[in-house]
Design a protein around this motif. Sequence first.
Motif, mmCIF file in Angstrom:
data_model
loop_
_atom_site.group_PDB
_atom_site.id
_atom_site.type_symbol
_atom_site.label_atom_id
_atom_site.label_comp_id
_atom_site.label_asym_id
_atom_site.label_seq_id
_atom_site.Cartn_x
_atom_site.Cartn_y
_atom_site.Cartn_z
ATOM 1 N N PHE A 14 -10.727 45.130 80.565
ATOM 2 C CA PHE A 14 -9.688 45.931 80.765
ATOM 3 C C PHE A 14 -9.494 47.192 79.890
ATOM 4 O O PHE A 14 -8.794 48.094 80.201
ATOM 5 C CB PHE A 14 -8.374 45.155 80.133
ATOM 6 C CG PHE A 14 -8.399 44.775 78.780
ATOM 7 C CD1 PHE A 14 -7.653 45.484 77.940
ATOM 8 C CD2 PHE A 14 -8.922 43.847 78.214
ATOM 9 C CE1 PHE A 14 -7.595 45.539 76.341
ATOM 10 C CE2 PHE A 14 -8.790 43.458 76.812
ATOM 11 C CZ PHE A 14 -8.272 44.269 75.843
ATOM 12 N N LEU A 15 -10.392 47.503 79.016
ATOM 13 C CA LEU A 15 -10.400 48.614 78.205
ATOM 14 C C LEU A 15 -11.123 49.856 78.927
ATOM 15 O O LEU A 15 -12.299 49.735 79.271
ATOM 16 C CB LEU A 15 -11.064 48.443 76.822
ATOM 17 C CG LEU A 15 -10.659 49.430 75.621
ATOM 18 C CD1 LEU A 15 -9.303 49.478 75.459
ATOM 19 C CD2 LEU A 15 -11.360 49.062 74.434
ATOM 20 N N SER A 121 -1.566 51.527 76.851
ATOM 21 C CA SER A 121 -1.235 50.970 78.047
ATOM 22 C C SER A 121 -2.227 50.211 78.437
ATOM 23 O O SER A 121 -1.937 49.101 79.120
ATOM 24 C CB SER A 121 -1.037 52.053 79.236
ATOM 25 O OG SER A 121 -2.234 52.923 79.336
ATOM 26 N N ALA A 122 -3.559 50.275 78.176
ATOM 27 C CA ALA A 122 -4.531 49.208 78.632
ATOM 28 C C ALA A 122 -4.214 47.779 77.700
ATOM 29 O O ALA A 122 -4.422 46.733 78.323
ATOM 30 C CB ALA A 122 -5.941 49.578 77.896
ATOM 31 N N PHE A 123 -3.873 47.885 76.483
ATOM 32 C CA PHE A 123 -3.478 46.855 75.619
ATOM 33 C C PHE A 123 -2.210 46.366 75.902
ATOM 34 O O PHE A 123 -2.002 44.871 76.054
ATOM 35 C CB PHE A 123 -3.615 46.947 74.138
ATOM 36 C CG PHE A 123 -5.038 47.001 73.606
ATOM 37 C CD1 PHE A 123 -5.709 45.668 73.313
ATOM 38 C CD2 PHE A 123 -5.781 48.227 73.542
ATOM 39 C CE1 PHE A 123 -7.051 45.586 72.775
ATOM 40 C CE2 PHE A 123 -6.955 48.160 73.193
ATOM 41 C CZ PHE A 123 -7.822 46.972 72.800
ATOM 42 N N GLU A 124 -1.377 46.922 76.191
ATOM 43 C CA GLU A 124 0.025 46.559 76.812
ATOM 44 C C GLU A 124 0.005 45.690 78.103
ATOM 45 O O GLU A 124 0.484 44.675 78.329
ATOM 46 C CB GLU A 124 1.194 47.542 76.965
ATOM 47 C CG GLU A 124 1.439 48.060 75.791
ATOM 48 C CD GLU A 124 2.376 49.367 75.937
ATOM 49 O OE1 GLU A 124 2.507 49.836 77.044
ATOM 50 O OE2 GLU A 124 3.103 49.647 74.888
ATOM 51 N N GLY A 125 -1.117 46.073 79.014
ATOM 52 C CA GLY A 125 -1.310 45.744 80.327
ATOM 53 C C GLY A 125 -2.227 44.186 80.233
ATOM 54 O O GLY A 125 -1.628 43.249 80.721
ATOM 55 N N ARG A 126 -3.028 44.292 79.063
ATOM 56 C CA ARG A 126 -3.546 42.895 78.641
ATOM 57 C C ARG A 126 -2.628 41.965 78.263
ATOM 58 O O ARG A 126 -2.702 40.706 78.547
ATOM 59 C CB ARG A 126 -4.769 43.200 77.742
ATOM 60 C CG ARG A 126 -5.600 41.979 77.454
ATOM 61 C CD ARG A 126 -6.228 41.458 78.617
ATOM 62 N NE ARG A 126 -7.035 40.351 78.184
ATOM 63 C CZ ARG A 126 -7.807 39.378 78.856
ATOM 64 N NH1 ARG A 126 -7.533 39.819 80.169
ATOM 65 N NH2 ARG A 126 -8.269 38.556 78.644
#
Length: 140
Positions: A14-15, A121-126
């Motif tokens: 995801f990153l 946003s990548a970590f929030e999506g994850r």
Amino acid sequence: MFDLVADVEKYPQFLPLCESLNIRSRRAKGDRTLLVADMGVGYKAIREHFTSQVLLNPDDLVIDVKYLDGPFKRLDNRWQFEARGPSACDVVFDIDYEFSSRVLGALMGAMFDRAFRHFTSAFEGRARVVYGDTAGQTGT
């Protein structure tokens, strides 16, 4: 969220820019864990690998990353997690880096800056994927 960020082996899923992540070593001392990890990053035709030491400290809700080897002159980052209730927290992410080569810095610097801005946003999506739709709605 600490556990999600500490699960570095999942970063390629995801990153932004992260193409691979391999743990070289893992040592536990009490509740702290020290990892040495190789990360492969890429964008278009450019590929680089670097090695970092990652200290996971769940008691203090801190993850410290120290650069060991690769294309940087320096690369340090820190994650701090501040509880905001039973299922929410603020996340503070600080990063400081400099490429060892001016040419590589010119080629990849702007791309890295853009990617780091998208980390949140990548970590929030994850978090939404791992914890459900309401996860990842708070943070800094």
